[in-house]
Scaffold this active site. Structure first.
Site, PDB file in Angstrom:
ATOM      1  N   ARG A  42     -45.326 -22.777 -45.158  1.00 54.21           N
ATOM      2  CA  ARG A  42     -44.699 -22.424 -43.886  1.00 54.21           C
ATOM      3  C   ARG A  42     -45.667 -22.482 -42.701  1.00 54.21           C
ATOM      4  O   ARG A  42     -45.298 -22.932 -41.611  1.00 54.21           O
ATOM      5  CB  ARG A  42     -44.130 -20.995 -43.965  1.00 54.21           C
ATOM      6  CG  ARG A  42     -42.886 -20.842 -44.786  1.00 54.21           C
ATOM      7  CD  ARG A  42     -42.538 -19.383 -44.992  1.00 54.21           C
ATOM      8  NE  ARG A  42     -42.141 -18.685 -43.789  1.00 54.21           N
ATOM      9  CZ  ARG A  42     -40.883 -18.592 -43.345  1.00 54.21           C
ATOM     10  NH1 ARG A  42     -39.899 -19.169 -44.025  1.00 54.21           N
ATOM     11  NH2 ARG A  42     -40.606 -17.914 -42.250  1.00 54.21           N
ATOM     12  N   LEU A  95     -38.416 -20.164 -38.025  1.00 55.50           N
ATOM     13  CA  LEU A  95     -38.647 -20.626 -39.385  1.00 55.50           C
ATOM     14  C   LEU A  95     -37.712 -19.783 -40.243  1.00 55.50           C
ATOM     15  O   LEU A  95     -37.884 -18.565 -40.346  1.00 55.50           O
ATOM     16  CB  LEU A  95     -40.097 -20.374 -39.801  1.00 55.50           C
ATOM     17  CG  LEU A  95     -41.118 -21.489 -39.605  1.00 55.50           C
ATOM     18  CD1 LEU A  95     -42.519 -20.927 -39.796  1.00 55.50           C
ATOM     19  CD2 LEU A  95     -40.878 -22.610 -40.600  1.00 55.50           C
ATOM     20  N   SER A  96     -36.717 -20.407 -40.831  1.00 51.53           N
ATOM     21  CA  SER A  96     -35.718 -19.651 -41.578  1.00 51.53           C
ATOM     22  C   SER A  96     -36.355 -18.910 -42.748  1.00 51.53           C
ATOM     23  O   SER A  96     -37.416 -19.285 -43.243  1.00 51.53           O
ATOM     24  CB  SER A  96     -34.627 -20.584 -42.100  1.00 51.53           C
ATOM     25  OG  SER A  96     -33.928 -21.177 -41.035  1.00 51.53           O
ATOM     26  N   CYS A  97     -35.690 -17.844 -43.187  1.00 50.63           N
ATOM     27  CA  CYS A  97     -36.229 -17.055 -44.291  1.00 50.63           C
ATOM     28  C   CYS A  97     -36.290 -17.902 -45.559  1.00 50.63           C
ATOM     29  O   CYS A  97     -35.424 -18.734 -45.826  1.00 50.63           O
ATOM     30  CB  CYS A  97     -35.414 -15.785 -44.497  1.00 50.63           C
ATOM     31  SG  CYS A  97     -33.692 -16.000 -44.919  1.00 50.63           S
TER      32      CYS A  97
END
Length: 374
Positions: A42, A95-97
């Site tokens: 990430r 930033l999506s989970c």
């Protein structure tokens, strides 16, 4: 003293372990997801400044000045996202989970060598994961409406060696001039699935689409190429289409009426989860959220068109709407509760969707059952 790299590794390991201990990593055909997230972490797709809610406002957290805090925000709990852009005081990109990204990639069933369209490039992380899976024989085209985000994502993807075609434009209209692809995935929620998205995918292909900011559906395109049908796959909150207007309140008609609604029973069922999704279908204009659990549980209601709100909670065994302006919202939801009971108290996983030239229909158990209404 830990270095920035050490802090990142520690944060990354904590998130990986949390996914493992809670059984959130996809298995079998989608076991590739975990390896892809390890190869494309990430933090490689996060900007140097991310944002944290302090209870009052969004606060900028700079990587260079606060590396530990920045790392913790980039690698939060599995169900938490990382806010990467604030516009006019509100989050507009993230930033999506990790849990939801993994779940959606699992639902997409992307195979090596296939072509895929992504709508909403954002940071570029999801596009990189798609490219990792599609491999050298595949093709990933991602479209982003925000030119600044598109440029930054393209740079990060290039630096990561991820072969993704990033285009700037409105994904709602699909991608003109592109032949039908095998898969399509959206990273933002829509109320109505555009017909152009169905046309973008070949017959037998698959779409994964966040719907109503509450969950995502996986739809399979019919052989005639004009419709798609599928099931709810998972629950999560999604940012909405930037062009979307608030959903109008459309209460479901109260069925039969042979039994009066018990507010205590309705409250208990709502905090259980399945009713929450059913009310999202029957009353799309009322946003319902549950806070806490057990005796401390509270239900917040907000009407999107008017802004009216209510806080419903237990008080000495009774339910009280703490804000008088929204008391009527709880009363309106009683019709949705009666509908849910009359239809057999369906679970959220019983809901499916069909999108066709005739419109969009949400149903339970079987498409032949017809729309989920009274």
């Amino acid at each position: 003293m830990s270095t920035g790299d050490d802090l990142l590794r520690e944060a990354q390991d904590r998130l990986d372990a949390a996914m493992e201990s809670r059984g959130l990593w996809p298995e079998e055909d989608s076991a590739w997801v975990r390896g892809a997230m390890t190869a494309l972490p990430r933090h490689r797709f996060a900007p140097d400044v991310v944002w944290e809610w302090d209870g009052w406002t969004w606060v900028a957290v700079d990587r260079e000045r606060e590396p530990g805090r920045w790392a913790a925000l980039v690698y939060p709990e599995p169900q938490d996202s990382t806010v990467t852009q604030i516009t006019d005081g509100l989050p507009t990109s993230s930033l999506s989970c990790t849990q939801v990204v993994a779940d959606m990639l699992d639902s997409l069933m992307l195979q090596p060598g296939q072509s895929v369209v992504e709508l909403g490039t954002g940071s570029g992380w999801n596009a990189a994961l798609l490219a990792h899976r599609a491999g050298p024989g595949g093709r990933v085209v991602s479209v982003e409406i925000d030119p600044g985000l598109a440029r930054a994502a393209a740079e990060r993807l290039a630096a990561a060696g991820a072969p993704v075609e990033v285009r700037t434009g409105d994904g709602t209209a699909g991608i003109a001039g592109l032949e039908p692809v095998d898969r399509l995935v959206a990273t933002y929620a829509v109320e109505t699935v555009p017909g152009t998205w169905i046309e973008q995918v070949r017959p037998g292909g698959r779409l994964v689409i966040p719907w109503g900011r509450l969950g995502h559906y996986a739809l399979t395109v019919a052989e005639d190429g004009t419709s798609a049908t599928g099931w709810l796959q998972g629950l999560a909150l999604f940012m909405g289409d930037r062009h979307a207007t608030s959903a109008a309140t459309s209460p479901a008609p109260a069925p039969g009426g042979e039994t009066a609604v018990d507010d205590q029973e309705m409250f208990e069922d709502l905090t259980g989860g399945h009713l929450l999704f059913a009310l999202r279908v029957s009353h799309p204009g009322i946003v319902v959220s549950v806070e806490g659990s057990g005796a401390r549980a509270r239900v917040r209601l907000r009407e999107e068109t008017s802004g009216r709100s209510a806080l419903v909670k237990r008080t000495d065994g009774a339910l009280v709407a703490a804000t008088g302006e929204g008391r009527e919202l709880w009363v309106a939801l009683r019709a949705g509760y009666q509908l849910w009971r009359e239809r057999g108290r369906p679970e959220q996983w019983d809901f499916g969707m069909t999108v066709s030239p005739a419109g969009q229909t949400v149903w339970i158990h079987d498409p032949a059952s017809g729309p989920y209404t009274g």
